[in-house]
Design an enzyme around this catalytic site. Structure first.
Site: not given
Length: 518
Positions: A221, A333, A415
């Site tokens: 990330s 995501e 995610h």
């Protein structure tokens, strides 16, 4: 940006590896290592050694707030290195539960420390350095999911560290610019912390049995996003030999120094700074007030000094570190959408018609918006970055595996869902006692992806135990590794959608969406 961690991780992330772990017997006394600032004593657990809370830079407080990190002070005697240092300042949950970066505390502005796991007797072992995610506003190297034991058991020296966050790590202001002088880096103290940690590794990791010439930097990330920035920084050249970017995108926009300065003026005003405050007055502002005025996510700024190009511009022109690269994304995501407070149907409505036309696999507006978002922010940029890695090999992946305990409700791999698989850190998550059992199949997939990362660190190519041969990315072949129930090599994966993303980008992917710190 990108601060949410997968529910499977958040269920058990904690700033102590003791969470969810059985008590272990460690040898008395502990191993002793000499670093460039003094002697440290760590902890031995059989053939696994760990050293925690090692300062890699001076405390960034007082006159060093919003300044490049300086070398840590030396000490005499033997410094205890069995406990993590505090996490850097970040917003915490009042109920004591892990925040969006998995941190429960303690936190402090004095936070620049790192942690090392190493096999006993290691010599010139491969080194991996982890940069955590959390939108550059949350997170810590002490989070349980990032425990380095499995990597050390497999012969890798693993390093995690803290870096300044939020308005402490990505602050700019006209007064800071004026004091810095010509050419001094601005607005990216967090990236300077990351560089300082990597410099510490170069100076000291041989004392822990690591090879400073074989360092792999990897992150997820915002951590992956920062690695892309590090790859564009001339001053980071030679600090790492390989890189892995997990859900770090690649198309996030440039944020100018002027924009960040304007944000900084608003931040200190909200924190109570008087009009016309001097730099000394700004540095004297209470940390709590600055934290309260801080945003929820930050992008690195293109200051014209440390960063002269955005990663997108740098990769497009080949002005990046020529190091082997793994890059990829997860299948859902869109779990990030809640953080942007952006309904998926709104994205579907504003997507250009040619882009929508590529998404023949979606049935509802929400499905379309989620798919468009995930591909725009992570999937398509990852493929694009891999295709621009001229002069050095790149490997592309897609992580779609969902743990058995979540299959009835999950839309895909959230995610950050890959993190405990990469670290093989299940016993440190705390999830085993919180209603999320880990199945044999979950662990088997974890062994495959973990081995790929270890193989890459050892040799510069992801050789995977129990998985197929993973080919380097070539545009004409367009292959990636999909980590799924049955890990496989897929060709032309989501080609129509990714091609449409490149040709017809979403108009909303601008700093206002991607950098909530504004």
């Amino acid at each position: 940006m990108m601060k949410v961690l997968a529910q499977v991780v958040l269920a058990g992330l904690a700033a102590s590896v003791a969470t969810g772990s059985a008590a272990k017997t460690v040898s008395p006394g502990g191993p002793v290592v000499v670093v460039d600032t003094g002697t440290v004593r760590g902890t031995a657990d059989g053939d696994l050694l760990s050293f925690k809370g090692l300062p890699y830079a001076a405390p960034p407080i007082g006159p060093l707030r919003w300044a490049p990190p300086e070398k840590a002070a030396s000490w005499t005697g033997i410094r205890a290195a069995s406990n993590y240092g505090p996490a850097c300042l970040q917003k915490m949950n009042a109920d004591g539960k892990p925040n969006a970066g998995g941190v429960t505390g303690p936190t402090s502005e004095d936070c620049l420390s790192l942690n090392v796991w190493t096999p006993k007797g290691a010599k010139k072992a491969p080194v991996m350095v982890w940069i955590y995610g959390g939108g550059n506003a949350y997170g810590a190297g002490s989070v349980g999911a990032y425990d380095g034991s499995a990597f050390a058991r497999d012969g890798v020296v693993l390093v995690t560290f803290n870096y300044r966050l939020g308005t402490f790590g990505f602050f700019a202001h006209p007064e800071v610019t004026k004091a810095a002088g010509d050419g001094a880096p601005l607005a990216n103290d967090a990236l300077l912390d990351q560089r300082a940690a990597l410099q510490w590794v170069q100076r000291n990791i041989a004392a822990f049995g690591g090879d400073p010439a074989n360092v792999t930097v990897f992150g997820e990330s915002a951590g992956g996003m920062d690695i892309l920035a590090l790859m564009t920084m001339p001053s980071a050249k030679g600090l790492f030999a390989k890189a892995i970017v997990e859900s770090g995108g690649g198309w996030w926009p440039a944020v100018s120094l002027a924009t960040r300065e304007a944000e900084g003026v608003k931040t200190v005003t909200r924190a109570g700074a008087p009009a016309g405050a001097s730099l000394a007055q700004l540095r004297a502002l209470p940390a709590a007030a600055l934290l309260a005025a801080s945003g929820e996510g930050y992008l690195p700024a293109t200051d014209g000094r440390l960063l002269t190009l955005s990663p997108r511009e740098a990769f497009a022109t080949g002005q990046v570190a020529k190091v082997p690269l793994i890059i990829g994304s997860n299948s859902y995501e869109a779990s990030l959408l809640a953080e942007f407070k952006l309904p998926a149907a709104v994205l579907a409505a504003i997507a250009p018609a040619p882009l929508k036309a590529a998404y023949t696999d979606t049935k509802t507006a929400d499905d379309l918006g989620e798919s468009v978002f995930g591909d725009a922010v992570m999937g398509a940029p990852a493929r694009w970055v891999a295709s621009k890695a001229s002069g050095h090999p790149a490997w592309l992946y897609h992580f779609s595996y969902v743990i058995d305990a979540k299959r009835a409700t999950a839309k895909g791999a959230d995610h950050a869902a890959e993190i405990p698989f990469v670290f093989d850190s299940w016993e440190h998550l705390g999830v085993l006692g919180q209603g999320l059992p880990v199945s044999d199949r979950d662990r088997a997939v974890s062994k495959v992806i973990h081995s790929c990362w270890v193989g890459f660190a050892r040799t510069g190519a992801p050789v995977c135990t129990g998985g197929p041969a993973w080919p380097a990315y070539v545009g004409s072949d367009d292959s990636l590794m999909e980590f799924a129930d049955k890990t496989r090599v897929a060709r032309q994966f989501r080609k129509a959608q990714y091609d449409a993303q490149e040709a017809h980008p979403l108009p909303t992917l601008d700093p206002g969406l991607l950098d909530p710190g504004k």
